[in-house]
Design an enzyme around this catalytic site. Structure first.
Site, PDB file in Angstrom:
ATOM      1  N   GLU A 197       3.631   2.477  -2.178  1.00 28.11           N
ATOM      2  CA  GLU A 197       2.585   1.694  -2.834  1.00 28.11           C
ATOM      3  C   GLU A 197       2.943   1.444  -4.299  1.00 28.11           C
ATOM      4  O   GLU A 197       2.713   0.350  -4.825  1.00 28.11           O
ATOM      5  CB  GLU A 197       1.241   2.412  -2.738  1.00 28.11           C
ATOM      6  CG  GLU A 197       0.614   2.391  -1.365  1.00 28.11           C
ATOM      7  CD  GLU A 197       0.333   0.991  -0.871  1.00 28.11           C
ATOM      8  OE1 GLU A 197      -0.093   0.146  -1.690  1.00 28.11           O
ATOM      9  OE2 GLU A 197       0.560   0.730   0.318  1.00 28.11           O
TER      10      GLU A 197
ATOM     11  N   HIS B 212       5.472  -5.210   0.091  1.00 29.96           N
ATOM     12  CA  HIS B 212       5.621  -4.402   1.307  1.00 29.96           C
ATOM     13  C   HIS B 212       6.580  -5.079   2.286  1.00 29.96           C
ATOM     14  O   HIS B 212       7.406  -4.423   2.924  1.00 29.96           O
ATOM     15  CB  HIS B 212       4.266  -4.211   1.984  1.00 29.96           C
ATOM     16  CG  HIS B 212       3.387  -3.198   1.323  1.00 29.96           C
ATOM     17  ND1 HIS B 212       3.780  -1.893   1.126  1.00 29.96           N
ATOM     18  CD2 HIS B 212       2.121  -3.297   0.831  1.00 29.96           C
ATOM     19  CE1 HIS B 212       2.794  -1.224   0.540  1.00 29.96           C
ATOM     20  NE2 HIS B 212       1.786  -2.051   0.339  1.00 29.96           N
TER      21      HIS B 212
ATOM     22  N   GLU C   4       1.360  -7.450  -1.421  1.00 31.21           N
ATOM     23  CA  GLU C   4       1.579  -7.433   0.025  1.00 31.21           C
ATOM     24  C   GLU C   4       2.979  -7.936   0.373  1.00 31.21           C
ATOM     25  O   GLU C   4       3.629  -7.399   1.275  1.00 31.21           O
ATOM     26  CB  GLU C   4       0.518  -8.284   0.721  1.00 31.21           C
ATOM     27  CG  GLU C   4      -0.911  -7.835   0.488  1.00 31.21           C
ATOM     28  CD  GLU C   4      -1.131  -6.370   0.808  1.00 31.21           C
ATOM     29  OE1 GLU C   4      -0.485  -5.852   1.741  1.00 31.21           O
ATOM     30  OE2 GLU C   4      -1.932  -5.727   0.115  1.00 31.21           O
TER      31      GLU C   4
END
Length: 671
Positions: free
Chosen positions: A341, A274, A271
């Site tokens: 991703e 990202h 995360e």
């Protein structure tokens, strides 16, 4: 496992034409079937089950031992002793000698033997890192291409004078800007009022996780993200915000309870990947293009009746062009999201130095496979309600598929901290790797297929000098395209016939063809319903059996009866989620509770669903995969009570009503 007949020969995994992996002896050609696997080879499993149960009453001792648990087996006479099969009462597995499976009642199969199906264990592995494209360059190219496509289309609009390009573009920019500015605050409100969720201070996090995040933030020069915990048992996480210094990272209680320390850190690092790649801003900019094109399409279709009749055809053509470009740009954005991703996964592997930790977490979340770490007791049993959802492309999984995801790592009295059974994993991943439906669904997903992500993470582990997490080097025994095309035909046939009927009616200017189309539509819809909802022989299965099935899709299900315990809602923490997650002794699977009208789903989730949590149940339904495994509920039995879902019956009634309506109207026209 050793062959019960040859004793010194190993059993080799092979695939059958039914898409089920079995254990095969290359010397005597006998086969071993795990518990309930034999029922995957017949369309009348209840009949075969009755014959086996009848034979158990006439059992006698066998001189063979179970290859699974080494205990003595029993010899069961089938068809009055014409066939004698060996049965393990402990594991409920079955041993069949050469060709005996083809002699059993209602069984017709052909074993696809491929001695090299698993190949050399080192085959296909590379010591160099699998190449991902330059993220900055690819991001710039994608954004430039999308906006060039949008600009060209809007210039054509200006030249034709059909719509104000400035209006369309301004509306799109304003909407995207408002979404980006206010989106995180709206998400905060949603999590506060619709979910069981709390924000926590860094010191309230587990010590190892707090130290891990602090080190990343110090190294990267960013603020410690605001941390939230959804009070639900699903191991999941997602992030949102405006920029790296005001990011929110939300994790579920299940991630803390059910994953080990390294896996938790790997998911959180994904995360933060990202965050560091500015994916929140980049994806907002990318999503602006399909948003504007869709607005143009809606504006043209909404205003098609305005103006003179001469402009109507041009508006229709432009509307269709706008919609086609919207679809194309949306697919580009989804591909772009999947690419990012892979970069977030790689960032996690680099930061932790252990890509296998993220791979293990993905398996537990994505396939419902639990690690085996016995002996830790049931201390948190009632608190662990294993479910999963993800929010947007910044989550660990695609939000569009999360609502049907059989994706919990919950393992009842066992911890998730142990090692996942790699044979189970290979079975579950075969659908991703072999079934054409997997590629179809991936095109519409913000996230890559799990098996593909595992391939990149395993490669990264090898480059770092570690053992790769998993090796997917099996050879596909057949193409599966014949089943895919048949499924696709069954899925599309009602729509094709409906459109054909309306088109013929317009071209011929004869209402007869419209009613003929209604009749044919009803007939095609009936075929679709019967194919998609086989309503007989709901054989007793377990989740492991179902996960190994390759020839299954949203259209082609497996009728099954599963016994287990409901351990959570379908959406973690959501107070009106109507779906469930269920556990049996072999794994976890999602239960799709669906009624013909959504309002009934809402009230069931709000008023009744909580009564089913932590209860032993028997579920009758249809196992599907689209792209992840789930069971569509037909009947739910709990504590002597039953709940029914009526989608199947509604579809039957609808198709029959169309057929009757078509017949009646055609008769009235012919009289």
């Amino acid at each position: 496992m050793k062959c019960p007949n040859c004793k010194d020969k190993d059993l080799t995994p092979v695939m059958t034409r039914q898409g089920v992996e079995i254990d095969f002896c290359l010397q005597c050609e006998g086969i071993w079937l795990d518990k309930n696997e034999i029922y995957l080879f017949t369309r009348v499993p209840t009949y075969l089950k009755a014959k086996i149960e009848e034979a158990i009453q006439s059992k006698k001792d066998s001189n063979r031992f179970s290859p699974l648990c080494s205990s003595p087996m029993l010899e069961l006479p089938i068809l009055g002793g014409e066939i004698n099969i060996d049965y393990c009462p402990e594991s409920e597995g079955i041993w069949l000698d050469k060709d005996e499976i083809n002699k059993l009642p209602v069984i017709k199969t052909k074993i696809q033997i491929d001695k090299g199906i698993f190949g050399d264990k080192k085959a296909g592995l590379s010591k160099s890192l699998l190449v991902l494209p330059n993220l900055a360059l690819r991001s710039g190219m994608v954004l430039f291409g999308l906006y060039a496509l949008l600009s060209l289309f809007l210039i054509i609009f200006v030249e034709l004078g059909k719509i104000s390009a400035s209006t369309a573009f301004t509306v799109g920019i304003v909407f995207a800007a408002l979404q980006f500015i206010f989106g995180p605050f709206l998400m905060d409100l949603s999590l506060r009022f619709l979910y069981k969720m709390k924000w926590v201070n860094p010191e309230d996090l587990p010590g190892h996780l707090r130290s891990f995040i602090s080190k990343i933030c110090q190294d990267e020069g960013i603020n410690f993200p605001r941390m939230g915990i959804i009070l639900d048992g699903a191991p999941n996480a997602f992030t949102y915000g405006h920029h790296p210094n005001n990011a929110r990272v939300v994790i579920t209680q299940g991630l803390l309870d059910l994953l080990n320390e390294e896996e938790r850190e790997a998911v959180v690092a994904h995360e933060i990947g990202h965050v560091m790649h500015w994916d929140m801003l980049i994806m907002t900019l990318a999503q602006l293009v399909p948003l504007v094109l869709y607005y143009v399409y809606k504006s043209l279709t909404r205003n098609r009746c305005r103006g003179n009749a001469k402009s109507a055809p041009a508006r229709l053509i432009l509307a269709l062009a706008a919609y086609m470009l919207y679809v194309i740009s949306e697919l580009i954005v989804l591909w772009f999201s999947r690419l990012r991703e892979y970069f977030a996964d790689r960032y996690s592997g680099q930061i932790t130095g252990n890509p296998n930790a993220l791979a293990s977490a993905l398996v537990k979340i994505g396939y419902g496979l639990a690690g085996d770490d016995r002996g830790k007791g049931e201390a948190n049993y009632k608190e662990r309600q294993a479910t999963l959802n993800s929010i947007g492309p910044m989550g660990i999984f695609d939000s569009k598929t999360a609502s049907i995801l059989a994706v919990s790592g919950y393992s009842g009295p066992r911890s998730m901290g142990g090692e996942v059974d790699k044979d189970k994993l290979r079975d579950a991943a075969k659908w991703d790797l072999w079934n054409p439906w997997a590629a179809y669904y991936e095109l519409q997903s913000t996230h890559p297929l799990i098996a593909k992500r595992l391939k990149f993470l395993s490669n990264q582990s090898e480059v770092l000098g570690k053992e790769p997490y998993i090796e997917f080097n099996q050879r596909r025994p057949e193409s599966y395209w014949d089943d895919f095309l048949l499924d696709l035909l069954v899925k599309a046939l009602p729509y094709i016939i409906f459109i054909a009927g309306i088109s013929l009616s317009i071209i011929k200017k004869d209402v007869f063809f419209a009613w003929l189309g209604v009749f044919a539509w009803g007939l095609a819809y009936l075929i679709h319903t019967i194919f998609s909802y086989p309503d007989s022989d709901f054989a007793v299965m377990n989740i492991k059996n179902l996960l190994s099935k390759v020839k299954v899709s949203a259209i082609r299900p497996v009728s099954c009866l599963i016994k287990g315990r409901i351990i959570g809602r379908g959406v973690p923490g959501l107070i009106f989620s109507e779906d469930f997650v269920m556990q049996d002794e072999t794994g976890i699977i999602f239960l799709d509770y669906s009624q013909p009208l959504g309002i009934f789903n809402f009230f069931f989730g709000l008023l009744r669903a909580s009564c089913y949590i932590n209860q032993d149940v028997e579920v009758v339904g249809w196992y599907r995969r689209a792209p992840v495994p789930y069971i569509e509920i037909k009947k739910l039995k709990i504590a002597g009570k039953q709940s029914f879902c009526f989608v199947y019956y509604t579809k039957l009634i609808f198709s029959v009503a169309l057929i009757i309506l078509g017949i009646v109207m055609l008769q009235s026209l012919l009289i």
